[in-house]
Design a protein around this motif. Structure first.
Motif, PDB file in Angstrom:
ATOM      1  N   ARG A   1      -7.471  -4.166  -0.055  1.00  0.00           N
ATOM      2  CA  ARG A   1      -8.812  -3.656   0.011  1.00  0.00           C
ATOM      3  C   ARG A   1      -9.917  -4.521   0.317  1.00  0.00           C
TER       4      ARG A   1
ATOM      5  N   ILE B   1     -13.448  -4.933  -3.281  1.00  0.00           N
ATOM      6  CA  ILE B   1     -13.387  -4.124  -4.437  1.00  0.00           C
ATOM      7  C   ILE B   1     -14.413  -4.544  -5.554  1.00  0.00           C
TER       8      ILE B   1
ATOM      9  N   ASP C   1      -7.814  -2.378   6.957  1.00  0.00           N
ATOM     10  CA  ASP C   1      -7.126  -1.680   5.911  1.00  0.00           C
ATOM     11  C   ASP C   1      -5.484  -1.737   5.930  1.00  0.00           C
TER      12      ASP C   1
ATOM     13  N   THR D   1      -7.741  -8.778  -2.125  1.00  0.00           N
ATOM     14  CA  THR D   1      -9.175  -8.393  -1.651  1.00  0.00           C
ATOM     15  C   THR D   1      -9.783  -9.715  -1.080  1.00  0.00           C
TER      16      THR D   1
ATOM     17  N   ILE E   1      -3.405   1.879   0.305  1.00  0.00           N
ATOM     18  CA  ILE E   1      -4.810   1.845   0.084  1.00  0.00           C
ATOM     19  C   ILE E   1      -5.250   2.496  -1.198  1.00  0.00           C
ATOM     20  N   LEU E   2      -6.551   2.033  -1.781  1.00  0.00           N
ATOM     21  CA  LEU E   2      -6.641   2.241  -3.123  1.00  0.00           C
ATOM     22  C   LEU E   2      -6.474   3.914  -3.582  1.00  0.00           C
TER      23      LEU E   2
END
Length: 471
Positions: free
Chosen positions: A42, A45, A150, A63, A30-31
Motif C-alpha cells: 500500500r 498506511i 497498487d 509501504t 491490497i489491504l
C-alpha cells in the motif's frame, strides 16, 4: 510464496524491514482483500490500516509512507513493516514473482503509449481467446489496473493462476501525490519480461509528470531498454514511434503497422501484404483511432502466426470496452468516449462529426485536479476540432459526481474557458453533469448527434442518461 521471506522482500524493494524476518505464505494483495499470509502493498498506511492488516493475518505490510503511529502499532502487534522509498519497486517485484509462480511459461504481451492502450490490449486479448489461449488482461473500462501504485496486476495474476498468455496494458507515465514515478513503463515491462511489446503513439496527457513530447517519448521508449523478447510492434503513422526502431535490440524483430506497411487500412478494409484481410463492413467501428488500435492488434496476432481467419472472426465479433466510442442511444445518436487528452479529443470529435447529419452536441467534462496546462491543451483541441462544423458545446465541472481527487478547481475552469473565448467558441457551462446532459437532450433533434467526452467527470453519464431517457 515458496522461500519468500520479509527480509528478502525488503531487499528486493530496497526497503528497511522493521520487525521479524519471517516467511510470507500468501500472495501480494491490497489491504481490503488481504488474507492470511498475504503481503500487503500500500503506497501509504496509517495505524488503522496496520490494525486491519494484522487482523487479517497478513505476513507483512510494504509501504512508502507510514503515517501517524503506524510504526508503533506495527511493532506492538508484531506485524513486520517494510519501508521503501519507491513503492513501485515492491509492486514490480510482486508482478515478476506472480508471473514466475503462477504462469512461468506464459506468452506475455505489453502494450503502452499515450492513446489506444486499452482498446489495443483488449482486442489482442480477444484474439488470443478466440485462438484458444487461456488469457488474462489487466485492462478495464477505466484503465485503473495499469499502474505500479497498487499490486493489482500481481493480485489478479495470482488469483487467475493457470493461464497460457497475458496481455497487459502498461501506463506510459505514472505518479501520485505530485511525485513522478520515473521509468514507470520500463520498470513494469522489465518485471513482466514480455515476448512482444506494442507501442501505440506519443502525445501529451499527464502534464506535470511529463511536459514535452520529448519527455513523453523518453518514458514510452523505456520499454525497449533491456528488452529481451522477440517482437516489437510499432505504429508507422506516428513519426516518434516510428523512429524508435533504432532503439530496438538487434535480436528482436520489428513489425510496423499503418500506412505503407504490411498491415494497413485502405477504404475496402484492413490489408495484410496487399491482400484484404478484414473488410471495412466487418470492423466494429470505422473511426480512425479505432482502426489504428485494430491494426496494432492484428499486427501483434500475425506476428504470433495466429490464423488470419481466427483474427478476422475475433475482430468482427469484438465488443469494445465501455466508454470507447460506445453507442448509448440511436434516436438521437448518443456516443460516449473516454477522450481525455488533446489527440484523443480531436480524433473523437472528428469521428463523431462524420456520423451526424445534423448538429453535433458536444458535452465535455473539464478534467479536475489535473492542472491548468492539460486543460488549456484540451480546450484548444476542442476549439480546433469544432471549428467549421455545426455544434452546440456544453461544458461541465461534474460537481455532482466527482470526488475530491477529480474536483475541477476554479483556475482550471477559468483557463479552459479563456481558450474558448480567445478562439471565438460559443459554449454553455453547467456545474453538474446532470444539468449538462439534460440541456443536451432537450436541445437535440432526431438527426443530431450527442457526443460525451472526458475522463472521470463523464464516467457516470451513461447511467444518468438512461434514467433521463426512460422517464
Amino acid at each position: 510464496m515458496r522461500g519468500l521471506t520479509t527480509a528478502y522482500l525488503a531487499g528486493q524493494c530496497h526497503g528497511k524491514l522493521i520487525g521479524a524476518d519471517q516467511p510470507i505464505t500468501g500472495i501480494f494483495n491490497i489491504l481490503k482483500d488481504a488474507k492470511k499470509g498475504d503481503a500487503v502493498i500500500r503506497h501509504w498506511i496509517d495505524e488503522t490500516g496496520v490494525e486491519i492488516a494484522s487482523s487479517k493475518g497478513a505476513s507483512c505490510v510494504v509501504t512508502q509512507d507510514a503515517r501517524n503511529s503506524a510504526l508503533d502499532i506495527a511493532q506492538k502487534l508484531n506485524i513486520p513493516l517494510i519501508l521503501t522509498e519507491k513503492i513501485e519497486l515492491a509492486n514490480a517485484f510482486a508482478i515478476s514473482w506472480a508471473l514466475e509462480t503462477f504462469a512461468p511459461d506464459s506468452l506475455r504481451i505489453v502494450v503502452t503509449g499515450t492513446n489506444g492502450k486499452s482498446t489495443t490490449t483488449h482486442m489482442i486479448y480477444t484474439i488470443l481467446q478466440e485462438a484458444g489461449y487461456i488469457t488474462h488482461t489487466n485492462t478495464d473500462s477505466e484503465s485503473e489496473f495499469n499502474t505500479l501504485i497498487d499490486p493489482m496486476v500481481a493480485k489478479q495474476i495470482a488469483e487467475f493462476k493457470d493461464m497460457d498468455a497475458v496481455a497487459l496494458e502498461v501506463s506510459e507515465v505514472q505518479g501520485w501525490e505530485n511525485r513522478n514515478m520515473k521509468d514507470h513503463a520500463r520498470l513494469m515491462t522489465s518485471a513482466i519480461q514480455p515476448q512482444i511489446v506494442v507501442l501505440t503513439n506519443v502525445a501529451l496527457d499527464h502534464i506535470g509528470l511529463v511536459n514535452t513530447i520529448e519527455e513523453a517519448s523518453k518514458e514510452i521508449s523505456g520499454v525497449l531498454d533491456g528488452f529481451r523478447g522477440d517482437f516489437v510492434v510499432l505504429n508507422h503513422d506516428d513519426p516518434v514511434i516510428r523512429n524508435m526502431q533504432q532503439l530496438v535490440p538487434s535480436e528482436a524483430q520489428v513489425t510496423f503497422y499503418g500506412s505503407h506497411t504490411d498491415v494497413e487500412y485502405q477504404e475496402p478494409g484492413i490489408f495484410y501484404q496487399d491482400t484484404l484481410l478484414i473488410p471495412t463492413e466487418d470492423l466494429p467501428f470505422k473511426s480512425p483511432h479505432f482502426i489504428q488500435n485494430t491494426l496494432a492488434a492484428v499486427s501483434t496476432a500475425l506476428a504470433l502466426n495466429i490464423n488470419p481467419n481466427i483474427i478476422k472472426k475475433a475482430v468482427k465479433s469484438y465488443q469494445p470496452l465501455k466508454r470507447r466510442f460506445s453507442i448509448l442511444n440511436t434516436d438521437p445518436l448518443i456516443i460516449d468516449d473516454f477522450a481525455h487528452n488533446p489527440d484523443g479529443i480531436k480524433a473523437t470529435i472528428n469521428s463523431a462529426a462524420q456520423l451526424t447529419s445534423g448538429k453535433l452536441h458536444l458535452v465535455c467534462a473539464i478534467r479536475g485536479s489535473r492542472g491548468t496546462s492539460l486543460n488549456q491543451l484540451n480546450a484548444q483541441a476542442v476549439a480546433d476540432a469544432i471549428k467549421g462544423i455545426d455544434y452546440n458545446l456544453i461544458l461541465t465541472s461534474s460537481q455532482d459526481v466527482v470526488d475530491n481527487a477529480n474536483w475541477v478547481k476554479p483556475r482550471e475552469k477559468k483557463l479552459f474557458i479563456e481558450v474558448l473565448h480567445k478562439e471565438g467558441i460559443n459554449y454553455l457551462h453547467c456545474e453538474t453533469l446532470s444539468e449538462s446532459l439534460e440541456k443536451a437532450l432537450k436541445s437535440t433533434k432526431k438527426e443530431d448527434t450527442i457526443l460525451l467526452i472526458g475522463a472521470q467527470g463523464m464516467d457516470p453519464a451513461a447511467s444518468i442518461l438512461k434514467d433521463m431517457i426512460n422517464q
